[in-house]
Design a protein around this motif. Sequence first.
Motif, PDB file in Angstrom:
ATOM      1  N   GLU A 199       0.916  -1.093  -0.011  1.00  0.00           N
ATOM      2  CA  GLU A 199       0.051   0.033   0.083  1.00  0.00           C
ATOM      3  C   GLU A 199       0.616   1.089  -0.063  1.00  0.00           C
ATOM      4  O   GLU A 199       2.107   1.163   0.221  1.00  0.00           O
ATOM      5  CB  GLU A 199      -1.019  -0.026   1.115  1.00  0.00           C
ATOM      6  CG  GLU A 199      -0.296  -0.121   2.563  1.00  0.00           C
ATOM      7  CD  GLU A 199      -1.388   0.041   3.757  1.00  0.00           C
ATOM      8  OE1 GLU A 199      -2.393   0.615   3.708  1.00  0.00           O
ATOM      9  OE2 GLU A 199      -1.188  -0.682   4.599  1.00  0.00           O
ATOM     10  N   VAL A 200       0.097   2.233  -0.215  1.00  0.00           N
ATOM     11  CA  VAL A 200       0.954   3.577  -0.230  1.00  0.00           C
ATOM     12  C   VAL A 200      -0.045   4.516   0.283  1.00  0.00           C
ATOM     13  O   VAL A 200      -1.116   4.553   0.000  1.00  0.00           O
ATOM     14  CB  VAL A 200       1.085   4.090  -1.753  1.00  0.00           C
ATOM     15  CG1 VAL A 200       1.765   5.502  -1.699  1.00  0.00           C
ATOM     16  CG2 VAL A 200       1.884   3.095  -2.535  1.00  0.00           C
ATOM     17  N   PHE A 201       0.577   5.504   1.145  1.00  0.00           N
ATOM     18  CA  PHE A 201      -0.368   6.500   1.946  1.00  0.00           C
ATOM     19  C   PHE A 201       0.681   7.662   2.268  1.00  0.00           C
ATOM     20  O   PHE A 201       1.953   7.662   2.619  1.00  0.00           O
ATOM     21  CB  PHE A 201      -1.253   5.884   2.819  1.00  0.00           C
ATOM     22  CG  PHE A 201      -0.485   5.256   4.119  1.00  0.00           C
ATOM     23  CD1 PHE A 201       0.108   5.861   5.129  1.00  0.00           C
ATOM     24  CD2 PHE A 201       0.019   3.797   4.239  1.00  0.00           C
ATOM     25  CE1 PHE A 201       0.804   5.451   6.225  1.00  0.00           C
ATOM     26  CE2 PHE A 201       0.526   3.135   5.053  1.00  0.00           C
ATOM     27  CZ  PHE A 201       1.145   3.997   5.864  1.00  0.00           C
ATOM     28  N   THR A 202      -0.061   8.746   2.554  1.00  0.00           N
ATOM     29  CA  THR A 202       0.640   9.822   3.316  1.00  0.00           C
ATOM     30  C   THR A 202       0.337   9.802   4.806  1.00  0.00           C
ATOM     31  O   THR A 202      -0.718   9.139   5.293  1.00  0.00           O
ATOM     32  CB  THR A 202       0.190  11.200   2.908  1.00  0.00           C
ATOM     33  OG1 THR A 202      -1.229  11.255   2.934  1.00  0.00           O
ATOM     34  CG2 THR A 202       0.532  11.339   1.309  1.00  0.00           C
ATOM     35  N   PHE A 203       0.912  10.603   5.735  1.00  0.00           N
ATOM     36  CA  PHE A 203       0.644  10.440   7.171  1.00  0.00           C
ATOM     37  C   PHE A 203       1.037  11.714   7.719  1.00  0.00           C
ATOM     38  O   PHE A 203       1.971  12.714   7.067  1.00  0.00           O
ATOM     39  CB  PHE A 203       1.665   9.449   7.740  1.00  0.00           C
ATOM     40  CG  PHE A 203       3.173   9.642   7.767  1.00  0.00           C
ATOM     41  CD1 PHE A 203       4.144   9.994   8.691  1.00  0.00           C
ATOM     42  CD2 PHE A 203       3.862   9.318   6.379  1.00  0.00           C
ATOM     43  CE1 PHE A 203       5.196  10.284   8.688  1.00  0.00           C
ATOM     44  CE2 PHE A 203       5.297   9.601   6.320  1.00  0.00           C
ATOM     45  CZ  PHE A 203       5.892  10.154   7.436  1.00  0.00           C
ATOM     46  N   THR A 260       0.003   3.150  12.671  1.00  0.00           N
ATOM     47  CA  THR A 260      -0.862   3.172  11.608  1.00  0.00           C
ATOM     48  C   THR A 260      -1.815   1.889  11.824  1.00  0.00           C
ATOM     49  O   THR A 260      -1.600   0.604  12.043  1.00  0.00           O
ATOM     50  CB  THR A 260      -0.572   2.916  10.328  1.00  0.00           C
ATOM     51  OG1 THR A 260      -1.587   2.666   9.278  1.00  0.00           O
ATOM     52  CG2 THR A 260       0.585   1.981  10.331  1.00  0.00           C
ATOM     53  N   PHE A 312       5.346  10.675   1.940  1.00  0.00           N
ATOM     54  CA  PHE A 312       4.587   9.435   1.318  1.00  0.00           C
ATOM     55  C   PHE A 312       5.452   8.196   1.844  1.00  0.00           C
ATOM     56  O   PHE A 312       6.489   8.105   2.250  1.00  0.00           O
ATOM     57  CB  PHE A 312       4.912   9.250  -0.189  1.00  0.00           C
ATOM     58  CG  PHE A 312       4.024  10.171  -0.854  1.00  0.00           C
ATOM     59  CD1 PHE A 312       2.788   9.807  -1.329  1.00  0.00           C
ATOM     60  CD2 PHE A 312       4.502  11.301  -1.307  1.00  0.00           C
ATOM     61  CE1 PHE A 312       2.057  10.505  -2.043  1.00  0.00           C
ATOM     62  CE2 PHE A 312       3.862  12.208  -2.167  1.00  0.00           C
ATOM     63  CZ  PHE A 312       2.513  12.087  -2.274  1.00  0.00           C
ATOM     64  N   GLU A 370       4.775  16.193   5.931  1.00  0.00           N
ATOM     65  CA  GLU A 370       4.029  15.200   5.415  1.00  0.00           C
ATOM     66  C   GLU A 370       5.023  14.609   4.385  1.00  0.00           C
ATOM     67  O   GLU A 370       5.849  15.159   3.555  1.00  0.00           O
ATOM     68  CB  GLU A 370       2.909  15.897   4.858  1.00  0.00           C
ATOM     69  CG  GLU A 370       2.024  14.753   4.173  1.00  0.00           C
ATOM     70  CD  GLU A 370       0.536  15.452   3.602  1.00  0.00           C
ATOM     71  OE1 GLU A 370       0.693  15.870   2.436  1.00  0.00           O
ATOM     72  OE2 GLU A 370      -0.417  15.073   4.243  1.00  0.00           O
TER      73      GLU A 370
END
Length: 564
Positions: free
Chosen positions: A457-461, A477, A502, A500
Amino acid sequence: MSGHASDVVADFIVEANEIVDRLGEDLVSLEQRPGDRELLNAIFRGFHTIKGGAGFFDFAPLVAVCHGVEELFNRLRAGNGEVDRGVFDAAQASLDAVAGMMRSIAAGTAPGSAPPALLDALQAATMQACPPAPAAAASSSAPVSDEEFDRLLDAFHNAPSPSVPAAAVSVPEAAAEPPRAAAVQPSTRVETHRLDSLMNLAGELVLASNRLKSLRRRFRDEALERAVGNLDVVTGRLQNAVMRLRMQPVGRAFSRFPKVVRDVARQLHKEVALVLAGEETELDKNVVEALADPLVHLVRNAIDHGIEPPDVRERRGKPRQGRLELSASQEGDHILVVVADDGGGIDPEALREEARARGLVDAESAARMSTEDCYDLIFLPGFSTREAVSEISGRGVGMDVVKTRIAAVSGRVAVRSDLGRGTRFEIRVPLTLAVLPTLLVACAKRVYALPLASVQEVFTFAPSQRRWLQGREVLDTRGEALPLVALGMWLDTAGTRSGEAFVVVVGQGGRRVGLLVDEVHGREDVVIKPLPGLVHGTAGYAGAAIIGDGRLAPILDAETFLAA
């Protein structure tokens, strides 16, 4: 020899070698199930088929050996005589002789004379299986007419001859054993270099398609978008079709090992049971071929220096029969091949001491070596803890060649051992050496490719999600503490460390890690290129790729980050 005749010889070589591989497995199975009539029939048919082709090309020594085995098994399958050790040894020696003659024929030389001692052993075993079997209907050494030549050629390709009436074709033993109906898919043999050329062209087409996709962003034309989209779909389908042409089951490499294990174990007076698993796992044919010799070395090593003699195993509370496992399984975009034994294992302290005594490491460095570091010593050229040279192999002798050949196909080999319980060699090789689906990411304005099969998966945090746990930075997470690796720091470049960013989650076999990157560019199929010699084998890199805009992007090795 004319082109037509040489093509037929090539077909005969391929068919005969496939039969030889099957016969090796069948003979090992027959030793375990001597009364199995199906195996007796299969072995008879195998030698009979090779004999027919050999007689057609006038390979008299090959005919002589096959005829001797054929006569023996024709009587055995009729219920005359038993499959004892003498029968089995004669059949195994005959198969070795046939394999050697086939190698000579493939090299363009006539096979040598059949060993007289072997022919005598076959005749003696046959005479014990009385009464004599009926004589064969036809001699394989008789001259062959043009009409028979065409009929035999058709038989090689499983097709009836249109010029010969069906009643004119003689099938030996047809009344005693009716042939089973089987659906045979038509096939065409293609030279390897043609497949390689086709794969290279498909790779170049992928690069051209990627280049068009990058250029279309400069234009806002609906027709161009549709055309490039259609080209991308067709290119992907062509790429997959070509890749499947090169895929082979790893079982083709495994097929030789029942005989190898049996021969080496008998030579060393040991009892070994071979367990095969995952033979249906497919990978690139070049990888299958590259693994053949390293696996033979590891298997012979395991029997020679891993598995103990039966009496020693009994004293240690083990079964007299050792266990050797050879398995293959797919893990994402890699294939895991395992060679594991339940023998005595490898003593890391002995390896450490030997390395220090040889001056390979100083005393201080040797003391700091981890257990894994000690195991890696066996891959140094010429490194061995054995006091005597073995005729079979030596754990440490030639292991540098094993590692080099595996690395040549972008693979890795690792050692796990439990002293007194056994050793496990884990070989990881890429599924294919051609086109690879990847996720392109950027760090410090440099683009890198991650194998897509490893990306979960890929997301920002948000910065508040980052914290430290037991001396390591993690990301909170969904209630999970996900270990983080800042790609910029790992690459020793300036990368995102605050604000922020990725996160690309890569995982394999239950392990997960989050890579911090500056940008995510998206999915792209790339053509794998080997790394230059100076950086080949560098930890963290699996190769290089030319991406759509023409730049060279290193392919990152997800396994390195998972092990960090």
